[in-house]
Design a protein around this motif. Sequence first.
Motif, PDB file in Angstrom:
ATOM      1  N   GLY A   1       5.842   8.200   1.122  1.00  0.00           N
ATOM      2  CA  GLY A   1       6.132   9.362   1.950  1.00  0.00           C
ATOM      3  C   GLY A   1       7.538   9.890   1.706  1.00  0.00           C
ATOM      4  O   GLY A   1       7.764  11.101   1.659  1.00  0.00           O
ATOM      5  N   GLU A   2       8.495   8.978   1.535  1.00  0.00           N
ATOM      6  CA  GLU A   2       9.878   9.376   1.234  1.00  0.00           C
ATOM      7  C   GLU A   2       9.963  10.075  -0.115  1.00  0.00           C
ATOM      8  O   GLU A   2      10.625  11.100  -0.256  1.00  0.00           O
ATOM      9  N   VAL A   3       9.295   9.507  -1.104  1.00  0.00           N
ATOM     10  CA  VAL A   3       9.304  10.093  -2.446  1.00  0.00           C
ATOM     11  C   VAL A   3       8.642  11.467  -2.408  1.00  0.00           C
ATOM     12  O   VAL A   3       9.168  12.427  -2.962  1.00  0.00           O
ATOM     13  N   ALA A   4       7.500  11.562  -1.761  1.00  0.00           N
ATOM     14  CA  ALA A   4       6.779  12.837  -1.671  1.00  0.00           C
ATOM     15  C   ALA A   4       7.636  13.901  -0.992  1.00  0.00           C
ATOM     16  O   ALA A   4       7.719  15.037  -1.458  1.00  0.00           O
TER      17      ALA A   4
ATOM     18  N   ASP B   1       1.270   5.285  -9.679  1.00  0.00           N
ATOM     19  CA  ASP B   1       0.207   4.590 -10.407  1.00  0.00           C
ATOM     20  C   ASP B   1       0.333   4.834 -11.903  1.00  0.00           C
ATOM     21  O   ASP B   1       0.162   3.918 -12.705  1.00  0.00           O
ATOM     22  N   ARG B   2       0.624   6.062 -12.281  1.00  0.00           N
ATOM     23  CA  ARG B   2       0.790   6.387 -13.705  1.00  0.00           C
ATOM     24  C   ARG B   2       1.971   5.624 -14.300  1.00  0.00           C
ATOM     25  O   ARG B   2       1.893   5.078 -15.395  1.00  0.00           O
TER      26      ARG B   2
ATOM     27  N   THR C   1       0.824  -1.209   0.000  1.00  0.00           N
ATOM     28  CA  THR C   1       0.000   0.000   0.000  1.00  0.00           C
ATOM     29  C   THR C   1       0.854   1.254   0.000  1.00  0.00           C
ATOM     30  O   THR C   1       0.391   2.317  -0.365  1.00  0.00           O
ATOM     31  N   GLN C   2       2.123   1.154   0.401  1.00  0.00           N
ATOM     32  CA  GLN C   2       2.988   2.329   0.453  1.00  0.00           C
ATOM     33  C   GLN C   2       4.124   2.260  -0.554  1.00  0.00           C
ATOM     34  O   GLN C   2       4.885   3.195  -0.690  1.00  0.00           O
ATOM     35  N   GLY C   3       4.279   1.147  -1.248  1.00  0.00           N
ATOM     36  CA  GLY C   3       5.416   0.992  -2.148  1.00  0.00           C
ATOM     37  C   GLY C   3       5.238   1.724  -3.460  1.00  0.00           C
ATOM     38  O   GLY C   3       4.138   1.978  -3.919  1.00  0.00           O
ATOM     39  N   VAL C   4       6.333   2.109  -4.040  1.00  0.00           N
ATOM     40  CA  VAL C   4       6.363   2.699  -5.372  1.00  0.00           C
ATOM     41  C   VAL C   4       7.381   1.907  -6.174  1.00  0.00           C
ATOM     42  O   VAL C   4       8.164   1.143  -5.613  1.00  0.00           O
TER      43      VAL C   4
ATOM     44  N   ASP D   1       2.765  16.402  -2.056  1.00  0.00           N
ATOM     45  CA  ASP D   1       1.906  15.677  -1.140  1.00  0.00           C
ATOM     46  C   ASP D   1       1.997  14.187  -1.458  1.00  0.00           C
ATOM     47  O   ASP D   1       2.288  13.796  -2.586  1.00  0.00           O
ATOM     48  N   GLU D   2       1.746  13.348  -0.480  1.00  0.00           N
ATOM     49  CA  GLU D   2       1.824  11.902  -0.682  1.00  0.00           C
ATOM     50  C   GLU D   2       0.840  11.409  -1.746  1.00  0.00           C
ATOM     51  O   GLU D   2       1.120  10.453  -2.452  1.00  0.00           O
ATOM     52  N   THR D   3      -0.301  12.078  -1.892  1.00  0.00           N
ATOM     53  CA  THR D   3      -1.267  11.669  -2.915  1.00  0.00           C
ATOM     54  C   THR D   3      -0.701  11.889  -4.321  1.00  0.00           C
ATOM     55  O   THR D   3      -1.012  11.142  -5.237  1.00  0.00           O
ATOM     56  N   VAL D   4       0.145  12.911  -4.483  1.00  0.00           N
ATOM     57  CA  VAL D   4       0.785  13.147  -5.779  1.00  0.00           C
ATOM     58  C   VAL D   4       1.790  12.034  -6.061  1.00  0.00           C
ATOM     59  O   VAL D   4       1.872  11.520  -7.183  1.00  0.00           O
ATOM     60  N   ALA D   5       2.553  11.636  -5.049  1.00  0.00           N
ATOM     61  CA  ALA D   5       3.501  10.531  -5.217  1.00  0.00           C
ATOM     62  C   ALA D   5       2.762   9.254  -5.592  1.00  0.00           C
ATOM     63  O   ALA D   5       3.216   8.490  -6.451  1.00  0.00           O
TER      64      ALA D   5
END
Length: 60
Positions: A22-25, A40-41, A12-15, A31-35
């Motif tokens: 949170g680290e990427v953001a 996702d994109r 749920t938190q991985g990219v 914001d974390e939602t942008v990350a």
Amino acid sequence: MPEERRRAEGGTQGVPSGHDRGEVAAELGYDETVARAMADRYLDDTESRAQKNQFSLFDL
């Protein structure tokens, strides 16, 4: 890509980079939602390219 698959592939938190959203953001200053949206994109684009480039064994 279905949400269940995203959770299975990256948690749920991985990219894709393996870092927490949170680290990427924080590093990007977003914001974390942008990350999450960026990750996702990336996954959707990568999956699309893979499907497009996949050839059928019967086409050889």
